[in-house]
Scaffold this motif. Sequence first.
Motif, short mmCIF file in Angstrom:
data_model
loop_
_atom_site.label_atom_id
_atom_site.label_comp_id
_atom_site.label_asym_id
_atom_site.label_seq_id
_atom_site.Cartn_x
_atom_site.Cartn_y
_atom_site.Cartn_z
N UNK A 86 0.56 -0.85 0.14
CA UNK A 86 0.14 -0.48 0.04
C UNK A 86 0.94 1.33 0.11
N UNK A 87 2.03 1.02 0.45
CA UNK A 87 3.14 2.15 1.13
C UNK A 87 3.12 2.67 -0.55
N UNK B 13 3.89 5.52 -5.18
CA UNK B 13 3.71 5.96 -6.77
C UNK B 13 2.39 6.57 -7.72
N UNK B 14 1.50 7.20 -6.54
CA UNK B 14 0.28 7.64 -7.38
C UNK B 14 0.92 9.02 -6.56
N UNK B 15 1.13 9.23 -6.06
CA UNK B 15 1.61 10.81 -5.70
C UNK B 15 2.81 11.40 -6.67
N UNK C 236 3.20 10.25 -9.95
CA UNK C 236 2.28 10.03 -11.64
C UNK C 236 1.27 11.23 -11.36
N UNK C 237 0.66 12.01 -10.10
CA UNK C 237 -0.13 12.93 -10.21
C UNK C 237 1.15 14.54 -9.92
N UNK C 238 2.33 13.92 -9.70
CA UNK C 238 3.37 15.40 -9.88
C UNK C 238 3.69 14.99 -11.53
N UNK C 239 4.01 13.80 -12.36
CA UNK C 239 4.19 13.80 -13.95
C UNK C 239 2.90 14.71 -14.34
N UNK C 240 1.66 14.38 -13.97
CA UNK C 240 -0.06 15.05 -14.39
C UNK C 240 -0.09 16.44 -13.83
N UNK C 241 0.77 16.82 -13.18
CA UNK C 241 0.71 18.03 -13.43
C UNK C 241 1.64 19.40 -14.03
N UNK D 142 0.86 9.93 2.41
CA UNK D 142 0.29 8.54 3.15
C UNK D 142 1.64 7.66 2.95
N UNK D 143 1.79 7.56 2.09
CA UNK D 143 3.19 6.88 1.41
C UNK D 143 3.86 6.64 2.48
N UNK D 144 5.09 7.55 2.70
CA UNK D 144 5.83 8.15 3.38
C UNK D 144 5.23 7.67 5.38
N UNK D 145 4.23 8.02 5.30
CA UNK D 145 3.80 7.40 6.85
C UNK D 145 3.57 6.06 6.71
N UNK D 146 3.50 4.46 5.77
CA UNK D 146 3.21 3.27 6.09
C UNK D 146 4.70 3.44 6.18
N UNK D 147 4.97 3.56 5.00
CA UNK D 147 6.73 2.68 5.20
C UNK D 147 7.71 3.26 5.66
#
Length: 870
Positions: A441-442, A447-449, A451-456, A477-482
């Motif tokens: 999940x992390x 990866x989603x964050x 990808x959103x940077x690239x889209x922005x 959230x990714x950083x918190x999980x990891x």
Amino acid sequence: MLGFAFATMRGRLPSLVGSVLALLFAAVLVTACGVLMETGLRAQIRPERYGAAPVVVAGPQSTSILKRDDGPAEMTESVPLEEPATIPASLAGDLEKVPGVRNVVPELTFPVGLLDAAGRAVHGRAYGHAWESARLTPYTLRAGRAPASPGEIVLDAVLADAARLKVGATARVLGRDGLHAYTVAGVAGAGGSRQPAVFFSAPRAAELFGHRDRVSAFGVFGSGDPERLKDRIDAALPTSKNATARVSLDLKNSLKDGPKSGDAPAAAGPVTYVGDERGFAEEPRASAARETLVMLSGSLGGISIMVAAFVVAGTFGLALRQRGREIALLRAIGATPAQVRSMIGKEALLIGAVASAAGVPLGVAVGRWMFGELVSKGMVPDVFPLTLGPVPMLTAVALGTATAWLSARGAVRRATRIRPTEALGEAAAEPRALGRARTVTGLVFLALGTALCVVAMSVAGETAAMSAGGIVIFLTVGAALLGPWLVRIAVALVGGVLGRASRVGGYLAVANTRTGARRLAAVVSPLTLMLAFAGTIVFTQSTIGHATVQQAAEGMRADYVVDSAGPGVPADIARAVRALPGVAGVTEVIDTRVIGDFHELGERTLRPYRALGLTVPAHGLDLDVRAGSLDRLRGDTGNTVALSTLAAGSFGASVGDTVRLRLGDGTPITPTVVAVYDRGLGFGDVALPYDLTRAHTASGMADRLLVVGDGSTRDRLAAVSPALTVTDRAGAQADRDAAAELNNWVNLLALGMIIVFIAISVVNTLVMATAGRVREFALLRLVGGTRRQVLGVVRWEALLVGGVALIVGMAIAVPTLAAVSYGVTGSAVPHVRPVVLAAMVAATLGLAFAATLLPARAALAGRPAERIRG
């Protein structure tokens, strides 16, 4: 099990304070945002101007497109209009044929300015009407008679009293065709109407209205129930609902074929209002205010809910990890996993319900304050009422309770799935390996964050700026999980340095951090979230603000800016200014908003743009044209437009291409791009011919004149008309800065509320984490460590925690800011103020040290042996 849950809670009340405060403040934010959203969705305005008309037929206040039509799943997108929409005067004949209609009264509404002897506007905004429509309120004459000639007017009693004018006096009124003197033929009153009115004869009102063969609205008088009369009118006229359906086919066809000259959909038809809905017909700004409230509360509330879930989950997770021994012992003496989950769930439900309910009253008070601030700053009209209902309060309690329950159940999941002996082992020493689900999940969130940077970076303008919140949430959230991985990596990189820097405190801090990575990750996460959010919001705002100010300063070449004390600067005054000695050039400018209609990320969308209508050649204004020429920006047919580089990128257009636009009153046009310029942030992303823009505004006047002249020009400008205000270049820049501060207020409000929430969570988490180490500190004292040495260990740990939070927070904020900056300004380098960055770093480290050392000092009080037994 419920009784046992209550018993365990009584023994742990101090450790529950953090969870209670986090849930309480979450309820405050959710309730406050819910109050604003409910006001935007449900508020009604008591009709005054149209108070006597049972039914009102007026123009639409928004424009729409059909985004998708999948049978019954039809989806549209609407955007409020900047200017009031007019409707054909010929509809009067159709309305008179509707069964039950006795009389139809046309209404003309246009802004005017009543000036006093010093040339100042009386009572702010005033509106002109034809005397024939006075019965819609109804107005009654208190003195004098109705206007019988173009040179006579009837004044609203409020205006007459404010200007100290009586029947027979001469009044100066600024309108579309200039400043004229009128004789006050009468004074009328309507029981305190909120819109001060000036009434003209019908022919004169039509001249000042300026829209030939069109009207603002119709007041319909008839017999029977107004609702039934409305239904009959809707069936007889092409109302907005029918008009939307009628243009759906055109919209779908244009989706396939792209924009062509002349294929823009027809404007939506009139809208019928009854009851309290009539208040929205007489106050066009109310529709945009509803949109503002819904969007503001939705974005702020959504971020608040996500942050609340993140923070509360971390707080509950840390609290339950500190209870690992208790849970393991319950398992060891025979408690089943279901019983343990039930106990924890009931505790969480009770905590969530009590804390959320306690936050509701404060949330209502905060919602009232926020609404009052929006009204005082002009973002919501003062006629818009605050609406309070039970839904936001119940929603806040339900969300808080659900968040607490889900967080607690998630945190206790592992302890109830493993065997009791393993649970006892993990209570003594936390496992080093992360769970597979948490790891996957992390990585997915990271990866989603990314990808959103690239889209922005691939989109432009507002969409890029709006993506910042999503990027921060995903990456955080990714950083918190990891988090345990990040802590261990940090220890591996700097552990040797700390160990050499401090042989005792540094060495023990590194050892504790290496073995307690999960515990410290729970502390790092809220600090990371605070820094990432604060840095992103503050520096996004500073990046856009810096670019805006820089473009405005570089592009403003006028020596003087001429404004009006009334609703605008009429054309005859502009002609008089051009004829003055020493004036080298004058540009008439209208500030408005248009709506772009284009495809983005494969989907049709509407987006509002700041726009300006201007006369050419544009004296005193340098938009930094990159292609084409502004000199081709002429005419009133809507066949030419100039776009900023950002807007051109959104449309995918260049010079010679055709784009879809909707003017301020919703009129669709398909102009050809004749120029592309670079200073859209400073002046607006769309430039239109002045005559076209003027024909689709309520006032029909310029908002300001840009004048190029010599040093003696200022006095001559002020002498042209008492209604003019002359400002030099520096004064104009100060006015723009004040407007920018007003626009930044919303972002600062959102930042302040969220940062306060996160700061409370940070303090709670750090206090809980440190207070849970009482036995550890006592053992260090018993084996020979001094109080000073133990505090030294805590200081090194706080420094390590703060340093990891700084590095991870900046690692999240930097790509986010780069993506937003590139999408908005074309440069991936954001504008970062060193002083602000230093303050953020100091605040992060200060919180880490203060919230760690203070409870550590309290934990070291007393005798170590007593602490071990406790």
